[in-house]
Design a protein around this motif. Structure first.
Motif, PDB file in Angstrom:
ATOM      1  N   ARG A  30       0.940  -1.176  -0.008  1.00  0.00           N
ATOM      2  CA  ARG A  30      -0.028  -0.099   0.151  1.00  0.00           C
ATOM      3  C   ARG A  30       0.844   1.128   0.133  1.00  0.00           C
ATOM      4  O   ARG A  30       1.239   1.739  -1.000  1.00  0.00           O
ATOM      5  CB  ARG A  30      -0.993   0.260   1.161  1.00  0.00           C
ATOM      6  N   GLY A  31       1.379   1.545   0.983  1.00  0.00           N
ATOM      7  CA  GLY A  31       2.101   2.794   1.263  1.00  0.00           C
ATOM      8  C   GLY A  31       3.438   2.541   1.084  1.00  0.00           C
ATOM      9  O   GLY A  31       4.514   3.460   0.942  1.00  0.00           O
ATOM     10  N   GLY A  32       4.062   1.163   1.700  1.00  0.00           N
ATOM     11  CA  GLY A  32       5.499   0.810   1.519  1.00  0.00           C
ATOM     12  C   GLY A  32       6.197   1.682   2.650  1.00  0.00           C
ATOM     13  O   GLY A  32       5.548   2.237   3.290  1.00  0.00           O
ATOM     14  N   TYR A  33       7.373   1.658   2.419  1.00  0.00           N
ATOM     15  CA  TYR A  33       8.253   2.497   3.433  1.00  0.00           C
ATOM     16  C   TYR A  33       8.883   3.492   2.996  1.00  0.00           C
ATOM     17  O   TYR A  33       9.288   3.509   1.496  1.00  0.00           O
ATOM     18  CB  TYR A  33       9.437   1.630   3.754  1.00  0.00           C
ATOM     19  N   ASN A  34       8.904   4.817   3.343  1.00  0.00           N
ATOM     20  CA  ASN A  34       9.516   5.942   2.805  1.00  0.00           C
ATOM     21  C   ASN A  34      10.187   7.137   3.791  1.00  0.00           C
ATOM     22  O   ASN A  34       9.544   7.275   4.738  1.00  0.00           O
ATOM     23  CB  ASN A  34       8.122   6.761   2.189  1.00  0.00           C
ATOM     24  N   TYR A 105       4.329   7.933  10.768  1.00  0.00           N
ATOM     25  CA  TYR A 105       3.580   6.886  10.839  1.00  0.00           C
ATOM     26  C   TYR A 105       2.987   6.707   9.409  1.00  0.00           C
ATOM     27  O   TYR A 105       2.682   7.500   8.471  1.00  0.00           O
ATOM     28  CB  TYR A 105       2.092   7.358  11.690  1.00  0.00           C
ATOM     29  N   SER A 106       2.856   5.401   9.094  1.00  0.00           N
ATOM     30  CA  SER A 106       2.294   5.048   7.798  1.00  0.00           C
ATOM     31  C   SER A 106       1.633   3.725   7.845  1.00  0.00           C
ATOM     32  O   SER A 106       1.549   3.192   9.038  1.00  0.00           O
ATOM     33  CB  SER A 106       3.583   4.834   6.827  1.00  0.00           C
ATOM     34  N   GLU A 107       1.087   3.270   6.686  1.00  0.00           N
ATOM     35  CA  GLU A 107       0.100   2.106   6.564  1.00  0.00           C
ATOM     36  C   GLU A 107       0.780   1.396   5.232  1.00  0.00           C
ATOM     37  O   GLU A 107       0.247   1.340   4.137  1.00  0.00           O
ATOM     38  CB  GLU A 107      -1.240   2.514   6.140  1.00  0.00           C
ATOM     39  N   PRO A 108       2.016   0.743   5.529  1.00  0.00           N
ATOM     40  CA  PRO A 108       2.560   0.003   4.355  1.00  0.00           C
ATOM     41  C   PRO A 108       1.903  -1.208   3.519  1.00  0.00           C
ATOM     42  O   PRO A 108       2.135  -1.344   2.417  1.00  0.00           O
ATOM     43  CB  PRO A 108       3.996  -0.550   5.045  1.00  0.00           C
TER      44      PRO A 108
END
Length: 409
Positions: A30-34, A105-108
């Motif tokens: 989805r968002g992966g790592y960044n 904060y993310s949703e990877p």
């Protein structure tokens, strides 16, 4: 070429285009790592972004393959995808003259399919949804090396993964059919880490980074399996457990000024989706007539191969406030003749507006071609997949849009 000839907006747009394309990648991405915010030149910077993706994947020529059951007569087409949102928020601070740290904060990871009960593949899936939350701290330390600076990167993150699956369950004890919807609810959490290196030559807006994100060991996935609609003799949902590692990821990114006001950028990413095959789940305690603790009572069937994502693009500074960028991304499908994760080609475009040197607005859009294929009954590494339903799907389209706001001071 002087550093001032490259707009900070172009650098940020490269990340925005990549974020939108990442949300269209295969596997459970989805968002992966960044961690691009870590490289911001401000002493303090905060950023928020949200991406909306609307895939259109229609399943055709569906046939029921479940042993002992027949859904012939139900519709042979179904929607194989659902739209979704991907949020991200982060803050970065410089520590002294050489160190930087960021929290984000993310949703990877995630997935959502909702073909419903009324289709010929209900034995395979009625609805499946996977969601995640990721809390990360990443720091770097840089020092002079040749004409530029070498940056060492390290960090850790805590991850939560949760979701459910509903599908039609058919059983035929002593020739008496029992049919109903079964629901599997699961959740797990674990820790991961990242390490990397980057080399920067600010005068030419050049940066090359290589970052490794470790797998996250979900050693204690717990949840419930509810079969009360299948067999009324079952008193209620019972506990299940399993384990699975979320994938490790390696990504190489390169960018460089190529002319006054122009920037080229590209990336190559490998994701270890091949460890997602059949994910078995066991009863916590034996349930008479249903399961014991040594034999899997159900499983999530994925049958993935490793994912590869290759992206490239160019950005341009139009004036002191406006910049634009365009990118092309190829993502290798993770499915192996089972499932719908085929190759994806994505065209991304974006614009950045900076009314002041401390505020920046960005918007990026993407249009993706999801290549066609079929999902069949296959054997992968000795395990059988697709024994509940087979279907085909044509080339389809997906669209995405990402907006973000960055403030630095």
């Amino acid at each position: 070429m002087k550093k001032t000839l490259i707009s900070k907006g172009i650098l940020a747009l490269a990340a925005s285009c990549a974020l939108t394309s990442t949300a269209l990648a295969g596997g459970l991405e989805r968002g992966g790592y960044n961690i691009d915010l870590l490289f911001d030149e401000g002493r303090f910077a905060a950023e928020s972004a949200v991406t909306f993706v609307a895939p259109q994947r229609e399943l055709n020529n569906v046939t029921d393959k479940a042993e002992g059951g027949s859904l012939t007569g139900l519709p042979t087409t179904a929607e194989g995808s659902e739209s979704y949102w991907v949020p991200r928020i982060g803050a970065k601070a410089a520590i002294g003259d050489a160190a930087d740290c960021m929290f984000d904060y993310s949703e990877p990871w995630g997935a959502h399919k909702n073909p419903g009960r009324n289709w010929a593949g209900a034995n395979e899936d009625i609805e499946t949804k996977v969601e995640s939350r990721n809390y990360a701290v990443t720091c770097s330390y840089r020092f002079d090396a040749g004409p530029g600076q070498l940056r060492l990167i390290g960090g850790t993150f805590y991850q939560e993964v949760y979701g459910f699956q509903e599908r039609l369950v058919q059983a035929f004890p002593a020739g008496v059919p029992l049919t109903g919807v079964g629901r599997l609810d699961l959740e797990g959490d674990g820790w991961g880490w990242r390490a990397g290196v980057a080399y920067e030559i600010p005068e030419y807006a050049f940066r090359a980074s290589l970052v490794y994100n470790s797998e996250v060991k979900l050693n204690d996935i717990t949840g419930t399996l509810d079969l009360t609609q299948v067999n009324s003799a079952i008193p209620g949902a019972f506990g299940v457990n399993g384990s699975q590692n979320m994938p490790d990821v390696v990504e190489l990114k390169v960018q460089s000024g190529i002319a006054p006001g122009w920037l080229a950028f590209g990336s190559v990413k490998w994701t270890d989706w091949s460890q997602f095959q059949k994910i078995p789940f066991y009863c916590n305690v034996a349930v008479s007539g249903v399961c014991n603790t040594s034999t899997a009572v159900t499983s999530l069937d994925l049958g993935y191969r490793d994912g590869w994502t290759v992206s490239g693009g160019v950005g341009h500074k139009f004036n002191e406030q406006w910049s634009g960028a365009v990118s092309v991304t190829w993502d290798r499908g993770t499915s192996q003749d089972f499932g719908t994760q085929t190759d994806t080609w994505t065209l991304g475009v974006g614009a950045a507006y900076a009314p002041t040197k401390n505020v920046e607005f960005r918007v990026a859009g993407a249009l993706a071609l999801l290549t066609g294929g079929s999902s069949n009954t296959v054997v992968i590494d000795g395990q059988t997949y697709g024994q509940r339903a087979n279907y085909t799907f044509d080339d389809d389209l997906a669209a995405g849009i990402s907006t973000s706001l960055k403030v630095r001071f």
